[in-house]
Structures are given as structure tokens and as C-alpha cells.
Design a protein around this motif. Sequence first.
Motif, PDB file in Angstrom:
ATOM      1  N   ARG A 270       0.690  -1.105   0.085  1.00 52.56           N
ATOM      2  CA  ARG A 270       0.015   0.118   0.058  1.00 52.56           C
ATOM      3  C   ARG A 270       0.950   1.230   0.018  1.00 52.56           C
ATOM      4  O   ARG A 270       1.695   1.162   0.781  1.00 52.56           O
ATOM      5  CB  ARG A 270      -1.107   0.130   1.147  1.00 52.56           C
ATOM      6  CG  ARG A 270      -2.219  -1.015   0.873  1.00 52.56           C
ATOM      7  CD  ARG A 270      -2.956  -1.354   2.331  1.00 52.56           C
ATOM      8  NE  ARG A 270      -3.734  -2.385   1.955  1.00 52.56           N
ATOM      9  CZ  ARG A 270      -3.723  -3.648   2.235  1.00 52.56           C
ATOM     10  NH1 ARG A 270      -2.419  -4.088   2.864  1.00 52.56           N
ATOM     11  NH2 ARG A 270      -4.371  -4.768   1.949  1.00 52.56           N
ATOM     12  N   VAL A 271       0.658   2.294  -0.787  1.00 53.76           N
ATOM     13  CA  VAL A 271       1.287   3.345  -0.964  1.00 53.76           C
ATOM     14  C   VAL A 271       1.233   4.313   0.040  1.00 53.76           C
ATOM     15  O   VAL A 271       0.474   5.050   0.290  1.00 53.76           O
ATOM     16  CB  VAL A 271       1.082   4.033  -2.353  1.00 53.76           C
ATOM     17  CG1 VAL A 271       1.750   5.266  -2.806  1.00 53.76           C
ATOM     18  CG2 VAL A 271       0.970   2.885  -3.578  1.00 53.76           C
ATOM     19  N   MET A 272       2.422   4.639   0.613  1.00 54.69           N
ATOM     20  CA  MET A 272       2.702   5.879   1.535  1.00 54.69           C
ATOM     21  C   MET A 272       3.848   6.405   0.812  1.00 54.69           C
ATOM     22  O   MET A 272       5.125   6.661   1.417  1.00 54.69           O
ATOM     23  CB  MET A 272       3.204   5.222   2.946  1.00 54.69           C
ATOM     24  CG  MET A 272       3.138   6.185   3.917  1.00 54.69           C
ATOM     25  SD  MET A 272       1.921   7.429   3.979  1.00 54.69           S
ATOM     26  CE  MET A 272       2.243   8.519   5.460  1.00 54.69           C
ATOM     27  N   ARG A 273       3.752   6.698  -0.534  1.00 54.73           N
ATOM     28  CA  ARG A 273       4.952   7.663  -1.162  1.00 54.73           C
ATOM     29  C   ARG A 273       3.930   8.916  -1.724  1.00 54.73           C
ATOM     30  O   ARG A 273       3.008   8.816  -2.021  1.00 54.73           O
ATOM     31  CB  ARG A 273       5.541   6.798  -2.175  1.00 54.73           C
ATOM     32  CG  ARG A 273       6.147   5.632  -1.661  1.00 54.73           C
ATOM     33  CD  ARG A 273       6.944   4.810  -2.533  1.00 54.73           C
ATOM     34  NE  ARG A 273       6.188   4.465  -3.746  1.00 54.73           N
ATOM     35  CZ  ARG A 273       5.564   3.140  -3.483  1.00 54.73           C
ATOM     36  NH1 ARG A 273       5.757   2.458  -2.244  1.00 54.73           N
ATOM     37  NH2 ARG A 273       4.827   2.688  -4.672  1.00 54.73           N
ATOM     38  N   ASP A 274       4.859   9.691  -2.502  1.00 58.87           N
ATOM     39  CA  ASP A 274       4.176  10.840  -3.489  1.00 58.87           C
ATOM     40  C   ASP A 274       3.731  10.314  -4.607  1.00 58.87           C
ATOM     41  O   ASP A 274       2.797  10.708  -5.191  1.00 58.87           O
ATOM     42  CB  ASP A 274       5.039  12.041  -3.519  1.00 58.87           C
ATOM     43  CG  ASP A 274       5.322  12.980  -2.069  1.00 58.87           C
ATOM     44  OD1 ASP A 274       4.278  12.537  -1.116  1.00 58.87           O
ATOM     45  OD2 ASP A 274       6.113  13.361  -2.068  1.00 58.87           O
ATOM     46  N   GLU A 275       4.764   9.377  -5.062  1.00 64.48           N
ATOM     47  CA  GLU A 275       4.314   8.775  -6.387  1.00 64.48           C
ATOM     48  C   GLU A 275       4.505   6.929  -6.363  1.00 64.48           C
ATOM     49  O   GLU A 275       4.995   6.582  -5.404  1.00 64.48           O
ATOM     50  CB  GLU A 275       5.228   9.321  -7.406  1.00 64.48           C
ATOM     51  CG  GLU A 275       5.296  11.037  -7.437  1.00 64.48           C
ATOM     52  CD  GLU A 275       5.765  11.397  -8.833  1.00 64.48           C
ATOM     53  OE1 GLU A 275       5.350  11.055  -9.929  1.00 64.48           O
ATOM     54  OE2 GLU A 275       6.844  12.202  -8.627  1.00 64.48           O
ATOM     55  N   LEU A 276       3.871   6.517  -7.212  1.00 60.56           N
ATOM     56  CA  LEU A 276       4.004   5.072  -7.491  1.00 60.56           C
ATOM     57  C   LEU A 276       5.401   4.392  -7.534  1.00 60.56           C
ATOM     58  O   LEU A 276       5.590   3.205  -7.367  1.00 60.56           O
ATOM     59  CB  LEU A 276       3.032   4.423  -8.502  1.00 60.56           C
ATOM     60  CG  LEU A 276       1.547   4.672  -8.431  1.00 60.56           C
ATOM     61  CD1 LEU A 276       0.756   4.047  -9.457  1.00 60.56           C
ATOM     62  CD2 LEU A 276       1.056   4.498  -6.978  1.00 60.56           C
ATOM     63  N   VAL A 277       6.411   5.191  -8.040  1.00 62.95           N
ATOM     64  CA  VAL A 277       7.493   4.902  -8.037  1.00 62.95           C
ATOM     65  C   VAL A 277       8.436   6.108  -7.631  1.00 62.95           C
ATOM     66  O   VAL A 277       8.292   7.224  -8.266  1.00 62.95           O
ATOM     67  CB  VAL A 277       8.178   4.425  -9.719  1.00 62.95           C
ATOM     68  CG1 VAL A 277       7.965   5.399 -10.636  1.00 62.95           C
ATOM     69  CG2 VAL A 277       9.369   3.698  -9.422  1.00 62.95           C
ATOM     70  N   GLU A 278       9.465   5.705  -6.813  1.00 63.89           N
ATOM     71  CA  GLU A 278      10.524   6.677  -6.318  1.00 63.89           C
ATOM     72  C   GLU A 278      12.038   6.178  -6.373  1.00 63.89           C
ATOM     73  O   GLU A 278      11.949   5.076  -5.783  1.00 63.89           O
ATOM     74  CB  GLU A 278      10.019   7.395  -5.027  1.00 63.89           C
ATOM     75  CG  GLU A 278       8.734   8.368  -5.124  1.00 63.89           C
ATOM     76  CD  GLU A 278       8.525   9.019  -3.898  1.00 63.89           C
ATOM     77  OE1 GLU A 278       7.831  10.072  -3.963  1.00 63.89           O
ATOM     78  OE2 GLU A 278       9.050   8.493  -2.996  1.00 63.89           O
ATOM     79  N   PHE A 279      12.672   7.058  -6.745  1.00 66.30           N
ATOM     80  CA  PHE A 279      14.211   6.775  -6.638  1.00 66.30           C
ATOM     81  C   PHE A 279      14.828   7.633  -5.690  1.00 66.30           C
ATOM     82  O   PHE A 279      14.717   8.841  -6.073  1.00 66.30           O
ATOM     83  CB  PHE A 279      14.699   6.531  -7.839  1.00 66.30           C
ATOM     84  CG  PHE A 279      14.174   5.317  -8.601  1.00 66.30           C
ATOM     85  CD1 PHE A 279      14.857   4.182  -8.641  1.00 66.30           C
ATOM     86  CD2 PHE A 279      13.375   5.660  -9.675  1.00 66.30           C
ATOM     87  CE1 PHE A 279      14.400   3.083  -9.357  1.00 66.30           C
ATOM     88  CE2 PHE A 279      12.687   4.540 -10.532  1.00 66.30           C
ATOM     89  CZ  PHE A 279      13.316   3.237 -10.278  1.00 66.30           C
TER      90      PHE A 279
END
Length: 388
Positions: A270-279
Motif C-alpha cells: 500500500r502506497v505511502m509515497r508521493d508517487e507509485l515509483v520513487e528513487f
Amino acid sequence: MTRRTVRIAMNGVTGRMGYRQHLVRSLLALREEGGLDLGDGDTLWPEPVLVGRRPAALRAIAERHGLTHWTTDLDGLLAARGDDAVEIYFDAQTTTARAAAVRRAIAAGKHVYTEKPTAGDLADALDLARRADAAGIRHGVVQDKLFLPGLRKLKRLLDGDFFGRILSVRGEFGYWVFEGDWQRAQRPSWNYRAADGGGITVDMFPHWDYLLRELFGGVTSVYAQTASHVPRRWDERGEPYDATADDAVYAVFQLPGGAVAQINSSWTVRVMRDELVEFQVDGVQGSAVAGLRRCRAQHRAVTPRPVWNPDLCATEPFREQWQEVPDNDDDIDANGFKAQWELFLRHVALGEPYRWDLLAGARGVQLAELGLRSAREGRRVEVPELTL
């Protein structure tokens, strides 16, 4: 002023990616713009010929978009001559069907542009690259994430030596894909069946291969742990099935120069980031966090000095301490799939350089294969440089 028509066989347009990203948002979008400007008053007009196994679905798509050419006979289309001949074959089918169809297109002398992974195993992927080179055709593989605004901004920081010596790369990709029983799944059921070419390692490692190669110079070794966290799912007909393919993979990649990349890929997070992919890239001189669209950076001169104290609540506004990397490029918001189509079409029409070929696609298959091998054997696996 001249307008040249290029007929393109598009196999797999009844699927989500083939339809939305490649047909609608790329080739049809080019047509809405009047075609691809080749310079000197010349225009390239893409004419899609829809190919697939379901005539009703193909007919519906053609009617929806005012297209007149579709067929279920791929061999007949590849053999057509004169005004009915296609010049380019594009493949967005399931992985298990791709290599055989691409091989037939190469044998027919068609230029080839294909989604990844290019084949189910490295031997097949290399065979396609060798056949394409021997046939003298032009060939390319979709490597869309290189064109994402966030990663283009990250590349700008790299080119400007913002980071100094790079220490590490941390990537998080994924989201929760519903099982399909009480809420509809967002991905097709074949993604979760190993026999049908499913699995997140096979799906995502080709992406990580070209991203790590283009941004950081490649991968020298991989250690991976795969998992099938959700063993039972429900298909498009509401029928339960065993999910035999991996739905998550946790990997450590060794990069040239000593840097380490850690990338988690999961359809069960479940996403707890600003975007679905982050580096996140950390270097001696600075750090950056890049996603699909945004990129934020923090230079060493403005890096705060937090102190670990478990007895007190953190008061530092950590997210506010990063600077937004500006867009700068006029075309930063251009659709990445369309941008790469334009480059490949110019490669075909004008012979302009194009480096993301079937050998590049084979490298992605190789990394996925070695990642699965690492997971099976429980050890780090070296990644040899791949050549024809």
C-alpha cells in the motif's frame, strides 16, 4: 511538401498497454498533430493496422477511432505486398506470444518495435537480436521510463555532477493490486501465472536494467528475493486460480564504481509515497528523490544536522527541506511512449541513431533471468556484459 504513409502492424492493441499508451496516446496522437514532422516540409503519417485474435474487439477499436484496417491473420499481413504491405511490426502481446511473432516479422523483412520483455528467456531474446541484425532491419524496444519527467530531471542532475561520488540508489515501486474477489483487479490474471509469462521480476527487472544502465552505468551483480505473497486470486470471469508467479521481488544491485542500488518491486504494497515509483540517489555532494513527474534535491551545503533522540518527537520538517528541481525543458510533460515512438519512426524513416535495440531488450531479459536464479539459489549472481 510531401506526406509519406508508414503502415504499422500493431499486435496486442486489445490489451491495456497496447491500446492506451501505444495506439491512442502515441500513434493516434501523432495523427491528431498532422503526422510526424521530418523536417524540410516532409511528414510521416502513421497508418495502424490492428492485429489480434479477437475480431469483435479489433472491429470495435477500429470503429471507435475511425480506422479501416484490422486483421486476425498476422502471417497474411506480413506477406502482403503493394499498398497492403506493412513496413513496421509492433508487438504488445503477452510475453509468451511475443518471440514467435517477432521472429516471423523479422523473417518477413519488417522493421520491429516491441514491448518488453522481448522473450521468455535469454536464449530467445538473443536469437531475436541476432536475426534482426542479420536481416538488416531496424529494431527497437520500448524503454519508456527514461522519458518520465521526474527521471529526466534526475538525469539532468547526474549530467551536472550534482551528486559527486554516488553512494547508493534506493527505489520503491508498486501498489496494491486487488485479488479480484471483492474488488476488481487492476492487472490481468496472466500476470500472476508463471506458465503464462507472469511475475513481477520478469515484468520490472527489464525496466530496472535500462534505468540503472542509462543513469548509473549498469549492473555488475544482483541479489534478489522473490515472493508470492497472495497465493490465490480471481480472474476476469470471477473464477479463483492459484497465483503461481511472484508478486514481489526485493533486490540489491551492485553498480560500477562501488555504489549499491536497492529496489523493492511489489504488487502487494500500500502506497505511502508521493508517487507509485520513487528513487532516492545519495551522493557525497547531494541527494535527490525522483518519481514519475517530480524530482527534489538537497545539496550538502544545505543538508540539516538531525540528531537521533528516541525520547522526543521529531520536529524537523524533513520534506520541506528539499528543493524542487524545475522543469526547464519545454517538452518535459511529453508522453514518454509517444516520444520514443517518434524517435523510432525517425530512425526508420531517416536512419537517425537509435540505441534501444533488441540487444538492449535482451539485457533486460538477462537481468530478470539472473534475478530469478539468485532467488532460487539464495546467493548473489554476477551479471556479465552481454554482446552478440
